[in-house]
Scaffold this active site. Structure first.
Site, short mmCIF file in Angstrom:
data_model
loop_
_atom_site.label_atom_id
_atom_site.label_comp_id
_atom_site.label_asym_id
_atom_site.label_seq_id
_atom_site.Cartn_x
_atom_site.Cartn_y
_atom_site.Cartn_z
N ASP A 33 0.82 -1.21 0.00
CA ASP A 33 0.00 0.00 0.00
C ASP A 33 0.86 1.26 0.00
O ASP A 33 0.71 2.13 0.88
CB ASP A 33 -0.93 0.02 1.22
N GLU B 290 -11.07 -0.47 -2.89
CA GLU B 290 -10.27 0.04 -1.78
C GLU B 290 -9.09 0.83 -2.32
O GLU B 290 -8.85 0.87 -3.53
CB GLU B 290 -9.77 -1.12 -0.91
#
Length: 541
Positions: free
Chosen positions: A73, A226
Site C-alpha cells: 500500500d 479500496e
C-alpha cells in the site's frame, strides 16, 4: 528446468494449478480468454548492503522491486525535489517508517512516525498541506477507526494519534478540492469532509463513486473497492482504485481509474480499465494494485503500486515502479507491462544510498522502526532491549515466540542466511525464528539443557542441547527450504540441526493477516538473552 521455474511450478501445484492461466486454460464456453503467458525474461538484480538485491542497475535502468520485502500500500508524497514514502506496517512497532528518495528508485529509511500501538495499521495517506505533514491511518482494532497524526517536519516529532470516529472504512486518501475544501476519500467509493485543520470531521460520510466492475468470469478474491488515490492534473481530478481483492488468486487484484472535472464529480470510468492486472501465472508479479501517480524528477509521470513476487507470497507485497504516459484524450496509461524487464530510470534525480544493512553488531542503540521492530508490542516494549558495546540485552517475555513479541526484520530476498551468537540466563529460552505471526512461525530455540524446535507455530521436539547456555546459531532460508546449524565453539565448526523445514505456505493465503515471513530473534521465560554479532547475508538463487 531453471530453479526459479521449478519453484514456481511447486507453488502452482500447491494451489492446485497444473498450468499457467492463459488461452488454453480459459477456453471454456462463455469465458473471457486471458493473454498468453509472458515470455521468460532473465532477471538479475544489482547487489547492495549485505548482498541484498537493489533496483538500480547502474546503467540508466532499474529492475523491480524498487523496495523489496513487505512494502504494501505505498503512500507517496512529492515535496519539491524530495519524495517520501511509507507503507502499511500492520502489527509491527515502531511503525510507518518514512523512506526518502530523489529519483524514485533509490530509497533510504529515515524515522518511524508511529510509536504507540493503536492496532494493526493498514493503507495510510501521507500528505503535505499548508506546510504541515499529515498521516491518516486506518487501524484494525476494537473498534476499527481512522486516526490522524501531524508534524511540521517529515522526521517528526509527530503528534499523538487522534481517532476520527470512522469505524466502517479503510484506506483513506486526503484530497483538496478546487475550492480549497479538504476531504478523505474512503474504501467503497465513499468520502467525508474534513475540518480546515484536517484534524476532525466536518460532515457525514457520503457515497460518491460506483467503481468499474470486471467480468463475472474473472478469477478474483472479491470486489473489494479500496485504496483510492486522488490526483489533480490539468483540468481533471483522477481517482485510482484497487478492486478484485488484495490477495487470493494472483489474477484478482487490479488497478482501475476514473476522472471528474470537480472534486464533487461526476466520475467517469477510464475506457481501458483495468489499467494493471496480472493475466498469467508466468508473469513476474502477481496481485498488483493500490497504485498512486507521482511526477518524477524529469517531469515525466510514474506510478507506484504493490504486488506479490511470483511463487513468493512469503515476501509480502513488494513496492513496484512503472512509467506512465498521458494520452491526447487526457487519460494516463501504465507502460511497463508485467514489470519483468528493466525499465528506464527517471532522469535528473540524485541517487541516495539505497536501503540499509540488516546485519547488526549492536554497537549503538537499537534501530527500532527502521531495521528492527517488535510484533504486537506492549506500550513499554522498548524497555526490554538495550543495545551497545557489541551486545543486545533482551529481557525474556512470554513462554515462546507466540507470546514473546519477537524482534523482527523485513528481508526482501528470496534466499538468505542469518546467524547470531546467543547467550542466555538460567530459566531463559532464546533463538532465531522465521516469523509470520503468533500462530505461524518456524525456527530453533534453546535453554541450558535442550533445544526447542518451532514448526507450524508449535513448539515440537526438544532434543538435548550439547552447547549449554551459549552458542552460535544460523538459519538458512533458500527459496523456502530451511536448514539450521549450531556451533559451540564460536563458529569454528558447525553442526546441522536434525530437522529441516519447508515454509512456502507461511503466508497470507494460508493464514490471513496480509503479513510476510520475517527473520528475527526472541527471548522467553525468565531473565534475559544476550545477542552478539547478528549477521545477515542475502543469497542468490
Amino acid at each position: 528446468m531453471h530453479r526459479r521455474d521449478a519453484l514456481k511450478a511447486t507453488a502452482l501445484g500447491a494451489m492446485g494449478l497444473a498450468a499457467p492461466i492463459g488461452p488454453a486454460a480459459a477456453a471454456g464456453a462463455g469465458e473471457t480468454s486471458l493473454l498468453p503467458p509472458a515470455p521468460a525474461t532473465p532477471r538479475k538484480w544489482a547487489r547492495g548492503l549485505d548482498n541484498q538485491r537493489k533496483a538500480d542497475l547502474g546503467d540508466g535502468t532499474f529492475l523491480n522491486p524498487v523496495l523489496s520485502g513487505d512494502r504494501p500500500d505505498p503512500a507517496i508524497l512529492k515535496d519539491g525535489k524530495d519524495y517520501y514514502l511509507t507503507f502499511s506496517s500492520f502489527d509491527s512497532y515502531p511503525g510507518l517508517t518514512i523512506w526518502h528518495s530523489r529519483d524514485l528508485v533509490n530509497w533510504h529509511p529515515r524515522k518511524p512516525a508511529l510509536h504507540r500501538n493503536i492496532g494493526s495499521v493498514w493503507a495510510v495517506s501521507l500528505e503535505k498541506h499548508a506546510g504541515r505533514y499529515f498521516l491518516y491511518i486506518p487501524v484494525k482494532a476494537e473498534p476499527n477507526d481512522i486516526y490522524v497524526i501531524w508534524s511540521d517536519h517529515i522526521d517528526g516529532p509527530w503528534s499523538d494519534p487522534v481517532a476520527l470516529g470512522l469505524h466502517d472504512h479503510i484506506d483513506p486518501c486526503h484530497a483538496v478540492g478546487e475550492d480549497g475544501s479538504r476531504w478523505l476519500f474512503l474504501s467503497g467509493g465513499d468520502r467525508v469532509r474534513l475540518s480546515d485543520d484536517g484534524l476532525s470531521l466536518a460532515g457525514e460520510v457520503e457515497h460518491v463513486y460506483d467503481p468499474w466492475r470486471y467480468p463475472d468470469d474473472w478469477d478474483v478474491e472479491g470486489f473489494s473497492p479500496e485504496g483510492p488515490k486522488i490526483h489533480r492534473h490539468g483540468d481533471w481530478f483522477y481517482m485510482l482504485t484497487a478492486v478484485g481483492g488484495t490477495a487470493g488468486p494472483p489474477t484478482g487484484h487490479m488497478v482501475i481509474a476514473a476522472r471528474a472535472p470537480s472534486i464533487h464529480g461526476p466520475w467517469e470510468h477510464h475506457p481501458d480499465n483495468p489499467l494493471v492486472r496480472t493475466e498469467s501465472l508466468d508473469e513476474a508479479w502477481w496481485s498488483r494494485g493500490h497504485a498512486s501517480l507521482v511526477e518524477g524528477p524529469d517531469a515525466r509521470w510514474y506510478t507506484l503500486y504493490h504486488g506479490y513476487e511470483a511463487g513468493f507470497w512469503t515476501l509480502g507485497r513488494q513496492c513496484l515502479l512503472d512509467h506512465v504516459a498521458w494520452g491526447e484524450d487526457g487519460w494516463f496509461r501504465m507502460t511497463g507491462g508485467d514489470l519483468a524487464a528493466p525499465l528506464a530510470k527517471p532522469e535528473g534525480g540524485e541517487a541516495l544510498p539505497h536501503g540499509m544493512a540488516l546485519s547488526d553488531h549492536f554497537t549503538a542503540p537499537l534501530a527500532l522502526g527502521s531495521r528492527w521492530s517488535f510484533f504486537r508490542p506492549s506500550p513499554d516494549e522498548a524497555r526490554r532491549c538495550k543495545s551497545g558495546d557489541g551486545v543486545l540485552h533482551l529481557a525474556a517475555k512470554g513462554a515462546a515466540p507466540s507470546s514473546g513479541s519477537p524482534l523482527l526484520l523485513i528481508a526482501g530476498d528470496t534466499s538468505y542466511r542469518f546467524e547470531c551468537d546467543i547467550e542466555i540466563d538460567p530459566g531463559c529460552t532464546a533463538g532465531l525464528v522465521l516469523f509470520y505471526d503468533d500462530k505461524l512461525y518456524a525456527g530453533l530455540g534453546f535453554d541450558a539443557d535442550r533445544f526447542v524446535t518451532h514448526q507450524y507455530g508449535i513448539e515440537r521436539a526438544r532434543p538435548a542441547n550439547p552447547h549449554g547456555r551459549r552458542m552460535k546459531m544460523r538459519v538458512t532460508n533458500r527459496a523456502h527450504i530451511v536448514a539450521i546449524h549450531t556451533s559451540g565453539d564460536g563458529g569454528k565448526s558447525w553442526q546441522r540441526f536434525d530437522r529441516g523445514m519447508e515454509v512456502s505456505g507461511y503466508h497470507h493465503n494460508v493464514r490471513g493477516g496480509f503479513l510476510m515471513l520475517r527473520p528475527g530473534l526472541y527471548a522467553a521465560g525468565r531473565g534475559e538473552a544476550r545477542f552478539r554479532d547478528f549477521q545477515f547475508t542475502a543469497l542468490e538463487d
